[in-house]
Write a protein that holds these residues in place. Sequence first.
Motif, mmCIF file in Angstrom:
data_model
loop_
_atom_site.group_PDB
_atom_site.id
_atom_site.type_symbol
_atom_site.label_atom_id
_atom_site.label_comp_id
_atom_site.label_asym_id
_atom_site.label_seq_id
_atom_site.Cartn_x
_atom_site.Cartn_y
_atom_site.Cartn_z
ATOM 1 N N CYS A 115 0.835 -1.210 0.000
ATOM 2 C CA CYS A 115 0.000 0.000 0.000
ATOM 3 C C CYS A 115 0.864 1.251 0.000
ATOM 4 C CB CYS A 115 -0.922 0.021 1.220
ATOM 5 S SG CYS A 115 -2.313 -1.095 1.100
ATOM 6 N N TRP A 116 1.920 1.237 0.784
ATOM 7 C CA TRP A 116 2.792 2.405 0.861
ATOM 8 C C TRP A 116 3.497 2.645 -0.476
ATOM 9 C CZ3 TRP A 116 7.963 3.562 0.373
ATOM 10 C CH2 TRP A 116 8.339 4.828 0.824
ATOM 11 N N LEU A 117 3.949 1.588 -1.114
ATOM 12 C CA LEU A 117 4.629 1.748 -2.406
ATOM 13 C C LEU A 117 3.675 2.256 -3.483
ATOM 14 C CD1 LEU A 117 6.886 -1.424 -2.460
ATOM 15 C CD2 LEU A 117 7.680 0.942 -2.481
ATOM 16 N N ARG A 118 2.473 1.727 -3.493
ATOM 17 C CA ARG A 118 1.509 2.141 -4.519
ATOM 18 C C ARG A 118 0.944 3.515 -4.256
ATOM 19 N NH1 ARG A 118 -2.831 -2.217 -5.829
ATOM 20 N NH2 ARG A 118 -3.777 -0.937 -4.244
ATOM 21 N N ARG A 119 0.758 3.860 -2.994
ATOM 22 C CA ARG A 119 0.216 5.158 -2.580
ATOM 23 C C ARG A 119 -0.967 5.586 -3.448
ATOM 24 N NH1 ARG A 119 3.509 10.672 -2.626
ATOM 25 N NH2 ARG A 119 1.867 11.533 -3.868
ATOM 26 N N GLY A 120 -1.987 4.777 -3.461
ATOM 27 C CA GLY A 120 -3.192 5.119 -4.207
ATOM 28 C C GLY A 120 -3.014 5.080 -5.712
ATOM 29 N N GLY A 121 -2.098 4.283 -6.215
ATOM 30 C CA GLY A 121 -1.895 4.171 -7.648
ATOM 31 C C GLY A 121 -0.833 5.093 -8.204
ATOM 32 N N ARG A 122 -0.409 6.087 -7.429
ATOM 33 C CA ARG A 122 0.648 7.012 -7.872
ATOM 34 C C ARG A 122 1.854 6.857 -6.964
ATOM 35 N NH1 ARG A 122 -0.365 13.008 -9.348
ATOM 36 N NH2 ARG A 122 1.744 12.674 -10.049
ATOM 37 N N PRO A 123 2.853 6.126 -7.412
ATOM 38 C CA PRO A 123 4.023 5.940 -6.553
ATOM 39 C C PRO A 123 4.792 7.241 -6.348
ATOM 40 C CG PRO A 123 4.328 4.861 -8.681
ATOM 41 C CD PRO A 123 2.954 5.435 -8.678
ATOM 42 N N ARG A 124 5.508 7.303 -5.261
ATOM 43 C CA ARG A 124 6.368 8.456 -4.994
ATOM 44 C C ARG A 124 7.495 8.470 -6.015
ATOM 45 N NH1 ARG A 124 4.316 6.159 -0.830
ATOM 46 N NH2 ARG A 124 3.619 7.298 0.983
ATOM 47 N N ARG A 125 7.906 9.647 -6.406
ATOM 48 C CA ARG A 125 8.937 9.784 -7.433
ATOM 49 C C ARG A 125 10.242 9.119 -7.002
ATOM 50 N NH1 ARG A 125 10.572 15.647 -9.252
ATOM 51 N NH2 ARG A 125 10.242 15.811 -7.037
ATOM 52 N N TRP A 126 10.651 9.312 -5.748
ATOM 53 C CA TRP A 126 11.945 8.790 -5.319
ATOM 54 C C TRP A 126 11.957 7.269 -5.264
ATOM 55 C CZ3 TRP A 126 12.847 5.912 -0.935
ATOM 56 C CH2 TRP A 126 11.863 5.904 0.039
ATOM 57 N N THR A 127 10.776 6.633 -5.088
ATOM 58 C CA THR A 127 10.760 5.163 -5.071
ATOM 59 C C THR A 127 10.984 4.584 -6.464
ATOM 60 O OG1 THR A 127 8.352 5.072 -5.305
ATOM 61 C CG2 THR A 127 9.247 5.035 -3.059
ATOM 62 N N LEU A 128 10.724 5.388 -7.476
ATOM 63 C CA LEU A 128 10.957 4.927 -8.847
ATOM 64 C C LEU A 128 12.373 5.217 -9.324
ATOM 65 C CD1 LEU A 128 7.614 6.096 -10.468
ATOM 66 C CD2 LEU A 128 8.256 3.774 -9.837
#
Length: 166
Positions: free
Chosen positions: A72-85
């Motif tokens: 859930c944290w990685l997906r964050r509502g379908g929009r991942p955080r920029r730094w995780t990518l």
Amino acid sequence: MPATKHRTGPRGRAISRPPGPFRLWREVLTAYAAPALMAGTAGIVTGQRDLAVAACTSIAGTSAVVAFLVGCWLRRGGRPRRWTLTTPRGVLTAVLVLSTVGAAALLGWFAAQWLPAHTPIPAAPWLERLRVDLPVSAALATTIVTLRWRGATTVSPARHQEMSTR
């Protein structure tokens, strides 16, 4: 002999299929079933009844909960955080593993030490198991979910460049 289909590109090289989409429910189900089967089997084979019971409770349960929370944290509502990518896969995995293992170790300590001392819950061997079961389960679930999420989430070089200029 049965015929098999091989997809090949130019020059006869095999084309690898991109990973499928990241489905959280599959990750949570796998995070529960895999440790339950492996640890449960080990407990039965070695005659450790407490390991067989812990396999389906604290070990698999922790894995499923951690997989759900990290997913859930990685997906964050379908929009991942920029730094995780944009963070290298190994670094992202290490950061998340250290975070979840730290939290799980604190929870294991709390359950084994604090609860018997401050509540009517008596000290029991299964409480002591939590000190090991929770951090190990958290580490495995976090590693697998993070690597599978990153494998399913691709960033094109042009998109990577666009994200790093923001």
